[in-house]
Scaffold this active site. Structure first.
Site, PDB file in Angstrom:
ATOM      1  N   PRO A   1      29.044 -16.035  10.747  1.00 55.33           N
ATOM      2  CA  PRO A   1      27.892 -16.930  10.868  1.00 55.33           C
ATOM      3  C   PRO A   1      26.672 -16.232  11.467  1.00 55.33           C
ATOM      4  CG  PRO A   1      29.866 -17.928  11.803  1.00 55.33           C
ATOM      5  CD  PRO A   1      30.195 -16.491  11.525  1.00 55.33           C
ATOM      6  N   GLU A   2      25.515 -16.403  10.821  1.00 59.49           N
ATOM      7  CA  GLU A   2      24.239 -15.966  11.392  1.00 59.49           C
ATOM      8  C   GLU A   2      23.331 -17.196  11.412  1.00 59.49           C
ATOM      9  OE1 GLU A   2      22.758 -12.202   9.938  1.00 59.49           O
ATOM     10  OE2 GLU A   2      24.768 -11.427   9.626  1.00 59.49           O
TER      11      GLU A   2
ATOM     12  N   LYS B   1      21.841 -18.745  16.844  1.00 55.36           N
ATOM     13  CA  LYS B   1      23.188 -18.930  16.311  1.00 55.36           C
ATOM     14  C   LYS B   1      23.957 -20.016  17.064  1.00 55.36           C
ATOM     15  CE  LYS B   1      23.636 -14.110  15.967  1.00 55.36           C
ATOM     16  NZ  LYS B   1      24.548 -12.958  15.857  1.00 55.36           N
TER      17      LYS B   1
ATOM     18  N   ASN C   1      24.412  -9.157  12.029  1.00 59.24           N
ATOM     19  CA  ASN C   1      24.584  -7.810  11.512  1.00 59.24           C
ATOM     20  C   ASN C   1      24.166  -7.663  10.052  1.00 59.24           C
ATOM     21  OD1 ASN C   1      25.400  -5.227  12.314  1.00 59.24           O
ATOM     22  ND2 ASN C   1      27.233  -5.414  11.036  1.00 59.24           N
TER      23      ASN C   1
ATOM     24  N   ARG D   1      28.518  -2.378  15.914  1.00 56.07           N
ATOM     25  CA  ARG D   1      28.472  -3.132  14.649  1.00 56.07           C
ATOM     26  C   ARG D   1      27.937  -2.209  13.556  1.00 56.07           C
ATOM     27  NH1 ARG D   1      27.930  -8.536  15.270  1.00 56.07           N
ATOM     28  NH2 ARG D   1      28.628  -8.613  13.098  1.00 56.07           N
TER      29      ARG D   1
END
Ligand SMILES: [Zn+2]
Length: 278
Positions: free
Chosen positions: A22-23, A75, A191, A268
């Protein structure tokens, strides 16, 4: 991480969110779906099936209260109830908000449900936590996870000045890709969108923040806003990707091979094209 990753093996093919982290666009989409089901509707029942919340007595706290609003903030997702109470959720890597007609089969196993809110028409379910807490509005103004957030890239009016100020207060030796992931600089970018934004702006994510001009940093944001808005409107499946998770494949702009390497303290993976990102 072990607590968060053990669940991945039990993803099923019915789960549209398989492999999606999820972003901000995902959360804004969830806030709209959850809001449509809950705002102004009578909540018939509230359940907190996860053992971690077994003694929280939220059903008693929230009984009889109406949902005032459902908002995304970066988020984070905030469900505000009458009387200054709010449910705060952050899905981290694996969570999901499902909205289903009453009685329909859920997209994930009921064993993974942390919160179930029922109206006469819908079941709204938060799966796989891992951040789910009941708090007061006044605490949200001092809680640094919320109060310390940078400007939300999906806000109606993105605060460019605040973004640049936070970026300039950050470590100038940090790579721009890593700095864009820091929610204190820019809320909502994760990311995937960090890699895509640097690509579309033609900026090398490894370039130190000090060597990135204000116009260049803003260019990344300008490239991302319409893409993330489209994705928030359409849902997680509409997210395009030019280079994310495409290491070794030809760049769609110049044909060079796309690179990938872990970046920042969290390691990441950043994707970029050494041929056309400077
Ligand atoms: Zn290229």
């Amino acid at each position: 991480m072990s607590e968060l990753t053990f669940q991945v093996t039990s993803f099923t093919c019915r789960d549209r969110t398989l492999g999606w982290v999820p972003e901000g666009d995902t959360i804004h989409n969830a806030a709209r779906r959850v809001g449509e089901a809950l705002v102004g509707k009578a909540i018939e029942s509230i359940e907190t099936p996860h053992p971690r919340h077994g003694r929280d007595r939220w059903p008693e706290w929230l009984a009889g209260r109406e949902v005032r609003s459902v908002e995304a903030l970066g988020k984070h997702l905030l469900v505000r109830f009458d009387g200054g109470l709010m449910l705060h959720s952050h899905l981290r890597m694996t969570g999901w908000w499902g909205v289903y007609p009453r009685g329909a089969r859920w997209g994930r196993s009921p064993r993974r449900a942390w919160l179930v809110l029922r109206t006469s028409e819908h079941e709204v379910v938060q799966f796989d936590g891992p951040v789910l807490e009941l708090m007061t509005d006044s605490r949200t103004r001092v809680d640094q996870r919320l109060a310390g957030l940078g400007p939300d890239i999906l806000a109606g009016e993105f605060d460019r000045e605040l973004f640049l100020r936070r970026l300039r207060e950050d470590d100038p030796t940090r790579g721009i890709g890593d700095a864009l992931l820091d929610q204190r600089n820019l809320a909502g970018v994760g990311n995937r969108w960090k890699s895509e934004g640097c690509f579309h702006a033609g900026i090398d994510p490894w370039r130190p923040v000090a060597a990135v001009g204000d116009d260049e940093a803003l260019r990344v944001v300008e490239e991302l806003i319409p893409r993330m808005r489209d994705s928030a409107a359409g849902g997680v499946q509409t997210r395009e990707r030019a280079i994310f998770e495409r290491a070794g494949l030809p760049c769609p702009r110049c044909g060079a091979r796309i690179s990938a390497r872990g970046q920042g303290d969290a390691g990441r993976t950043t994707y970029w094209c050494p041929g056309c990102q400077r």
